[in-house]
Design a protein around this motif. Structure first.
Motif, PDB file in Angstrom:
ATOM      1  N   MET A   1       0.692  -1.240   0.026  1.00 24.48           N
ATOM      2  CA  MET A   1      -0.138  -0.263  -0.226  1.00 24.48           C
ATOM      3  C   MET A   1       0.806   1.385  -0.026  1.00 24.48           C
ATOM      4  SD  MET A   1      -3.097   0.846   0.022  1.00 24.48           S
ATOM      5  CE  MET A   1      -4.231   2.118   0.087  1.00 24.48           C
ATOM      6  N   GLN A   2       1.813   1.134   0.670  1.00 27.50           N
ATOM      7  CA  GLN A   2       2.978   2.361   0.683  1.00 27.50           C
ATOM      8  C   GLN A   2       3.513   2.557  -0.709  1.00 27.50           C
ATOM      9  OE1 GLN A   2       6.450   1.834   3.361  1.00 27.50           O
ATOM     10  NE2 GLN A   2       7.071   3.930   2.995  1.00 27.50           N
ATOM     11  N   LYS A   3       3.691   1.521  -1.290  1.00 27.80           N
ATOM     12  CA  LYS A   3       4.256   1.834  -2.619  1.00 27.80           C
ATOM     13  C   LYS A   3       3.273   2.616  -3.477  1.00 27.80           C
ATOM     14  CE  LYS A   3       7.674  -1.687  -2.749  1.00 27.80           C
ATOM     15  NZ  LYS A   3       8.010  -3.086  -3.715  1.00 27.80           N
ATOM     16  N   LEU A   4       1.955   1.841  -3.419  1.00 27.38           N
ATOM     17  CA  LEU A   4       1.035   2.718  -4.432  1.00 27.38           C
ATOM     18  C   LEU A   4       0.767   4.353  -4.010  1.00 27.38           C
ATOM     19  CD1 LEU A   4      -1.227   2.495  -6.350  1.00 27.38           C
ATOM     20  CD2 LEU A   4      -2.974   1.843  -4.425  1.00 27.38           C
ATOM     21  N   LEU A   5       0.811   4.523  -2.864  1.00 29.98           N
ATOM     22  CA  LEU A   5       0.815   6.020  -2.206  1.00 29.98           C
ATOM     23  C   LEU A   5       1.925   6.697  -2.626  1.00 29.98           C
ATOM     24  CD1 LEU A   5      -0.810   5.327   1.339  1.00 29.98           C
ATOM     25  CD2 LEU A   5      -1.918   6.241  -0.596  1.00 29.98           C
ATOM     26  N   THR A   6       3.063   5.891  -2.516  1.00 27.06           N
ATOM     27  CA  THR A   6       4.227   6.558  -3.170  1.00 27.06           C
ATOM     28  C   THR A   6       4.180   7.033  -4.742  1.00 27.06           C
ATOM     29  OG1 THR A   6       5.464   5.617  -1.470  1.00 27.06           O
ATOM     30  CG2 THR A   6       6.799   6.566  -3.250  1.00 27.06           C
ATOM     31  N   ILE A   7       3.816   6.183  -5.347  1.00 31.71           N
ATOM     32  CA  ILE A   7       3.410   6.343  -6.884  1.00 31.71           C
ATOM     33  C   ILE A   7       2.312   7.284  -7.184  1.00 31.71           C
ATOM     34  CG2 ILE A   7       2.439   5.198  -8.917  1.00 31.71           C
ATOM     35  CD1 ILE A   7       3.838   2.666  -7.879  1.00 31.71           C
ATOM     36  N   LEU A   8       1.144   7.325  -6.313  1.00 33.48           N
ATOM     37  CA  LEU A   8       0.207   8.568  -6.484  1.00 33.48           C
ATOM     38  C   LEU A   8       0.880   9.844  -6.244  1.00 33.48           C
ATOM     39  CD1 LEU A   8      -2.793   6.863  -4.893  1.00 33.48           C
ATOM     40  CD2 LEU A   8      -2.508   7.087  -7.395  1.00 33.48           C
ATOM     41  N   ALA A   9       1.829  10.039  -4.985  1.00 29.44           N
ATOM     42  CA  ALA A   9       2.486  11.254  -4.728  1.00 29.44           C
ATOM     43  C   ALA A   9       3.357  11.595  -6.091  1.00 29.44           C
ATOM     44  CB  ALA A   9       3.259  11.126  -3.817  1.00 29.44           C
ATOM     45  N   PHE A  10       3.978  10.689  -6.790  1.00 28.99           N
ATOM     46  CA  PHE A  10       4.702  11.106  -7.923  1.00 28.99           C
ATOM     47  C   PHE A  10       3.627  11.456  -9.124  1.00 28.99           C
ATOM     48  CE2 PHE A  10       6.424  10.057 -12.041  1.00 28.99           C
ATOM     49  CZ  PHE A  10       7.951  10.495 -12.029  1.00 28.99           C
ATOM     50  N   TYR A  11       2.472  11.116  -9.200  1.00 32.15           N
ATOM     51  CA  TYR A  11       1.542  11.358 -10.188  1.00 32.15           C
ATOM     52  C   TYR A  11       0.905  12.560  -9.782  1.00 32.15           C
ATOM     53  CZ  TYR A  11      -2.540  10.677 -13.472  1.00 32.15           C
ATOM     54  OH  TYR A  11      -3.467  10.799 -14.261  1.00 32.15           O
ATOM     55  N   ARG A  12       1.023  13.224  -8.828  1.00 31.94           N
ATOM     56  CA  ARG A  12       0.268  14.333  -8.534  1.00 31.94           C
ATOM     57  C   ARG A  12       0.421  15.584  -9.362  1.00 31.94           C
ATOM     58  NH1 ARG A  12       0.992  16.456  -2.652  1.00 31.94           N
ATOM     59  NH2 ARG A  12       1.887  14.440  -2.482  1.00 31.94           N
ATOM     60  N   PRO A  13       1.511  15.877  -9.541  1.00 30.87           N
ATOM     61  CA  PRO A  13       2.187  16.987 -10.308  1.00 30.87           C
ATOM     62  C   PRO A  13       1.375  16.858 -11.869  1.00 30.87           C
ATOM     63  CG  PRO A  13       4.298  16.464  -9.307  1.00 30.87           C
ATOM     64  CD  PRO A  13       3.078  15.223  -9.128  1.00 30.87           C
ATOM     65  N   PHE A  14       1.122  15.751 -12.429  1.00 30.07           N
ATOM     66  CA  PHE A  14       0.825  15.346 -13.690  1.00 30.07           C
ATOM     67  C   PHE A  14      -0.626  15.103 -13.865  1.00 30.07           C
ATOM     68  CE2 PHE A  14       4.847  13.277 -13.362  1.00 30.07           C
ATOM     69  CZ  PHE A  14       5.759  13.962 -14.180  1.00 30.07           C
ATOM     70  N   VAL A  15      -1.371  15.123 -12.819  1.00 35.15           N
ATOM     71  CA  VAL A  15      -2.884  15.089 -12.943  1.00 35.15           C
ATOM     72  C   VAL A  15      -3.444  16.262 -13.628  1.00 35.15           C
ATOM     73  CG1 VAL A  15      -4.842  15.064 -11.378  1.00 35.15           C
ATOM     74  CG2 VAL A  15      -3.079  13.578 -10.808  1.00 35.15           C
ATOM     75  N   ILE A  16      -3.138  17.529 -13.246  1.00 35.16           N
ATOM     76  CA  ILE A  16      -3.884  18.947 -14.012  1.00 35.16           C
ATOM     77  C   ILE A  16      -3.406  18.501 -15.308  1.00 35.16           C
ATOM     78  CG2 ILE A  16      -3.661  21.081 -14.079  1.00 35.16           C
ATOM     79  CD1 ILE A  16      -3.050  21.154 -11.065  1.00 35.16           C
ATOM     80  N   TRP A  17      -2.324  18.304 -15.699  1.00 34.02           N
ATOM     81  CA  TRP A  17      -1.959  18.277 -17.134  1.00 34.02           C
ATOM     82  C   TRP A  17      -2.834  16.758 -17.853  1.00 34.02           C
ATOM     83  CZ3 TRP A  17      -0.023  22.195 -19.491  1.00 34.02           C
ATOM     84  CH2 TRP A  17       0.674  22.707 -18.937  1.00 34.02           C
ATOM     85  N   SER A  18      -3.083  16.128 -17.192  1.00 29.11           N
ATOM     86  CA  SER A  18      -3.761  15.036 -17.749  1.00 29.11           C
ATOM     87  C   SER A  18      -5.401  15.331 -17.904  1.00 29.11           C
ATOM     88  CB  SER A  18      -3.635  13.735 -16.724  1.00 29.11           C
ATOM     89  OG  SER A  18      -4.804  12.791 -17.169  1.00 29.11           O
ATOM     90  N   PHE A  19      -5.754  15.937 -16.906  1.00 32.23           N
ATOM     91  CA  PHE A  19      -7.266  16.290 -17.011  1.00 32.23           C
ATOM     92  C   PHE A  19      -7.615  17.433 -18.174  1.00 32.23           C
ATOM     93  CE2 PHE A  19      -8.303  14.600 -12.783  1.00 32.23           C
ATOM     94  CZ  PHE A  19      -9.253  14.004 -13.378  1.00 32.23           C
TER      95      PHE A  19
END
Length: 95
Positions: A1-19
């Motif tokens: 679960m910690q790895k998934l949360l870490t991956i989501l933290a990496f993805y956070r800056p890309f979310v706005i661009w994705s939308f």
């Protein structure tokens, strides 16, 4: 679960661009297959950009946690595709 949360933290800056990209895809061509191909191209481009610039220093943290760059971008791509498909389904309903 910690790895998934870490991956989501990496993805956070890309979310706005994705939308933003989802909105553009939905406006011009709200089909799922071309959207997935576009997102795959953009994911490969971001992977190349991040690994070939000074941003590759950030990956040392993920490597210490046992997450390699391919796994990181593969999970981000899968999460992004799920969000894209959901967005396009909703977009098609209201178009």
């Amino acid at each position: 679960m910690q790895k998934l949360l870490t991956i989501l933290a990496f993805y956070r800056p890309f979310v706005i661009w994705s939308f933003v990209i989802n909105a553009l895809i939905g406006f011009f061509n709200p089909e799922i297959i071309p959207a997935i191909i576009t997102k795959l191209f953009l994911a490969v481009f971001v992977w190349y950009l991040v690994t070939e610039t000074n941003e590759k220093k950030r990956f040392s943290f993920y490597k210490k946690l046992g997450i390699n760059t391919f796994t990181l971008f593969a999970v981000i791509f899968i999460i992004d595709i799920v969000l894209t498909i959901s967005f396009l389904i909703v977009f098609k309903e209201f178009k």
